[in-house]
Design a protein around this motif. Structure first.
Motif, PDB file in Angstrom:
ATOM      1  N   ILE A  47       0.696  -1.188   0.003  1.00 10.20           N
ATOM      2  CA  ILE A  47      -0.193  -0.055  -0.089  1.00 10.20           C
ATOM      3  C   ILE A  47       1.065   1.299   0.040  1.00 10.20           C
ATOM      4  O   ILE A  47       0.424   2.357  -0.662  1.00 10.20           O
ATOM      5  CB  ILE A  47      -1.037  -0.036   1.164  1.00 10.20           C
ATOM      6  N   GLY A  48       2.097   1.110   0.628  1.00  7.93           N
ATOM      7  CA  GLY A  48       2.921   2.293   0.590  1.00  7.93           C
ATOM      8  C   GLY A  48       3.317   2.558  -0.663  1.00  7.93           C
ATOM      9  O   GLY A  48       3.474   3.793  -1.155  1.00  7.93           O
ATOM     10  N   GLU A  49       3.552   1.634  -1.297  1.00  8.81           N
ATOM     11  CA  GLU A  49       4.256   1.723  -2.866  1.00  8.81           C
ATOM     12  C   GLU A  49       3.048   2.084  -3.711  1.00  8.81           C
ATOM     13  O   GLU A  49       3.372   3.009  -4.526  1.00  8.81           O
ATOM     14  CB  GLU A  49       4.714   0.174  -3.254  1.00  8.81           C
ATOM     15  N   VAL A  50       1.790   1.940  -3.483  1.00  8.15           N
ATOM     16  CA  VAL A  50       0.733   2.416  -4.155  1.00  8.15           C
ATOM     17  C   VAL A  50       0.544   3.950  -3.925  1.00  8.15           C
ATOM     18  O   VAL A  50       0.303   4.682  -4.873  1.00  8.15           O
ATOM     19  CB  VAL A  50      -0.756   1.707  -3.752  1.00  8.15           C
ATOM     20  N   ALA A  51       0.690   4.431  -2.606  1.00  9.49           N
ATOM     21  CA  ALA A  51       0.769   5.705  -2.420  1.00  9.49           C
ATOM     22  C   ALA A  51       1.834   6.542  -3.111  1.00  9.49           C
ATOM     23  O   ALA A  51       1.527   7.641  -3.887  1.00  9.49           O
ATOM     24  CB  ALA A  51       0.667   6.109  -1.105  1.00  9.49           C
ATOM     25  N   ARG A  52       2.992   5.715  -3.298  1.00  6.30           N
ATOM     26  CA  ARG A  52       4.161   6.616  -3.789  1.00  6.30           C
ATOM     27  C   ARG A  52       3.932   6.713  -5.397  1.00  6.30           C
ATOM     28  O   ARG A  52       4.404   7.651  -5.963  1.00  6.30           O
ATOM     29  CB  ARG A  52       5.384   6.128  -3.340  1.00  6.30           C
ATOM     30  N   ALA A  53       3.436   5.478  -6.037  1.00  6.69           N
ATOM     31  CA  ALA A  53       3.227   5.213  -7.416  1.00  6.69           C
ATOM     32  C   ALA A  53       2.102   6.290  -7.861  1.00  6.69           C
ATOM     33  O   ALA A  53       2.251   6.846  -8.929  1.00  6.69           O
ATOM     34  CB  ALA A  53       2.883   3.727  -7.678  1.00  6.69           C
ATOM     35  N   ASP A  54       1.041   6.504  -7.104  1.00  3.63           N
ATOM     36  CA  ASP A  54       0.011   7.430  -7.398  1.00  3.63           C
ATOM     37  C   ASP A  54       0.630   8.822  -7.509  1.00  3.63           C
ATOM     38  O   ASP A  54       0.284   9.459  -8.280  1.00  3.63           O
ATOM     39  CB  ASP A  54      -1.249   7.187  -6.530  1.00  3.63           C
ATOM     40  N   ARG A  55       1.519   9.132  -6.621  1.00  6.06           N
ATOM     41  CA  ARG A  55       1.962  10.558  -6.678  1.00  6.06           C
ATOM     42  C   ARG A  55       2.625  10.682  -7.676  1.00  6.06           C
ATOM     43  O   ARG A  55       2.866  11.848  -8.379  1.00  6.06           O
ATOM     44  CB  ARG A  55       2.785  10.906  -5.202  1.00  6.06           C
ATOM     45  N   ALA A  56       3.732   9.642  -8.008  1.00  5.17           N
ATOM     46  CA  ALA A  56       4.581   9.873  -9.362  1.00  5.17           C
ATOM     47  C   ALA A  56       3.900  10.009 -10.382  1.00  5.17           C
ATOM     48  O   ALA A  56       4.393  10.803 -11.267  1.00  5.17           O
ATOM     49  CB  ALA A  56       5.394   8.444  -9.261  1.00  5.17           C
ATOM     50  N   PHE A  57       2.738   9.124 -10.588  1.00  2.74           N
ATOM     51  CA  PHE A  57       1.726   9.330 -11.895  1.00  2.74           C
ATOM     52  C   PHE A  57       1.351  10.520 -11.946  1.00  2.74           C
ATOM     53  O   PHE A  57       1.209  11.332 -13.003  1.00  2.74           O
ATOM     54  CB  PHE A  57       0.603   8.182 -11.658  1.00  2.74           C
ATOM     55  N   LEU A  58       0.779  11.374 -10.817  1.00  2.51           N
ATOM     56  CA  LEU A  58       0.328  12.662 -10.816  1.00  2.51           C
ATOM     57  C   LEU A  58       1.469  13.473 -11.642  1.00  2.51           C
ATOM     58  O   LEU A  58       1.322  14.497 -12.310  1.00  2.51           O
ATOM     59  CB  LEU A  58       0.063  13.264  -9.512  1.00  2.51           C
TER      60      LEU A  58
END
Length: 265
Positions: A47-58
């Motif tokens: 889940i932490g990786e999801v949060a970071r990936a979502d921010r990088a996608f932005l």
């Protein structure tokens, strides 16, 4: 901040914006958020990786829209707590005259909104306290800052999963996209339980979340996610894990979060 907003802040119940902030390594959270965040992470370790990936996608999506698609207006719904590389920072780095409106109705986010309002002098950065369930009110509220006669990037990252009814979520997207002209874009991310993205861990984690935190959340399938993009031209590489949307060197991978960018023809 009004007393009403103060009254709305609950420190005894975990809240998504603060838990997300915790997963991103921020400090705008309470003990209850960290306890729930750790428990969710034990059920869904990525889940932490999801949060970071979502921010990088932005960051990648906004950079593309500002640098290559010529977008100068961004409507970011479901802002969350300020972290590094917020939408206005990414956009105005490319185009100092970009205009950004953030929308959220979380009182914790509202208390930090001033940190979001330090944009470039050439552009504009505003914050609107409004609910994603009421798109018509959002459109009225952004009118002083955004020219809805010119293309707008409507950004809804990890927000439609808090609209539990899929038909209502589709209506919200349709209402927003109907109000902006050809050349506008829709930027979406959304959690999924689809095994193709390793989403099985979301099932138990989301059940725990819905029993112990707020607001309640739902996952959606690829087909349901795709339905939000009906009538739009989906940019390459299509609907993918948000980590794999045009990754930069050292990025990429698979997280259980769909991502897509689409253009209104």
């Amino acid at each position: 901040m009004t007393s009403d907003h103060i009254d709305r802040i609950r420190t005894d119940v975990a809240h998504n914006a603060r838990v997300w902030n915790y997963w991103l390594g921020g400090k705008d959270n309470y003990p209850v958020d960290r306890v729930v965040g750790d428990r969710v992470a034990s059920l869904h370790p990525s889940i932490g990786e999801v949060a970071r990936a979502d921010r990088a996608f932005l960051g990648r999506a906004v950079t593309h829209l500002a640098a290559e698609a010529g977008i100068r207006q961004f409507l970011d719904i479901g802002t969350g707590l300020p972290t590094a590389d917020n939408t206005h920072e990414v956009a105005q780095r490319v185009a100092p005259d970009a205009r950004i409106v953030y929308v959220d109705n979380d009182p914790i986010v509202l208390t930090h909104a001033r940190a979001l309002l330090t944009g470039s002098p050439e552009g504009a950065t505003e914050y609107v306290d409004a609910d994603a369930h009421r798109p018509e009110a959002i459109l009225d509220a952004v009118a002083p800052t955004l020219d809805l006669g010119r293309p707008v990037a409507v950004m809804m990252l990890g927000i439609l999963n808090f609209v539990l009814d899929t038909d209502e979520a589709r209506r919200i997207v349709r209402t927003l996209m109907a109000a902006v002209p050809s050349g506008s874009h829709l930027v979406l991310t959304h959690p999924t339980t689809d095994p193709e993205l390793g989403g099985e861990g979301n099932v138990e984690a989301m059940a725990f979340w819905n029993a112990n935190a707020t607001p309640p959340i739902t996952a959606r399938s690829r087909e349901e996610f795709a339905s939000f993009l009906d009538g739009l031209e989906v940019l390459e590489p299509g609907i993918v894990s948000c980590a794999n949307w045009r990754p930069r060197p050292g990025q990429g991978g698979v997280v259980a979060q769909f991502g897509a960018v689409a253009r209104k023809p």
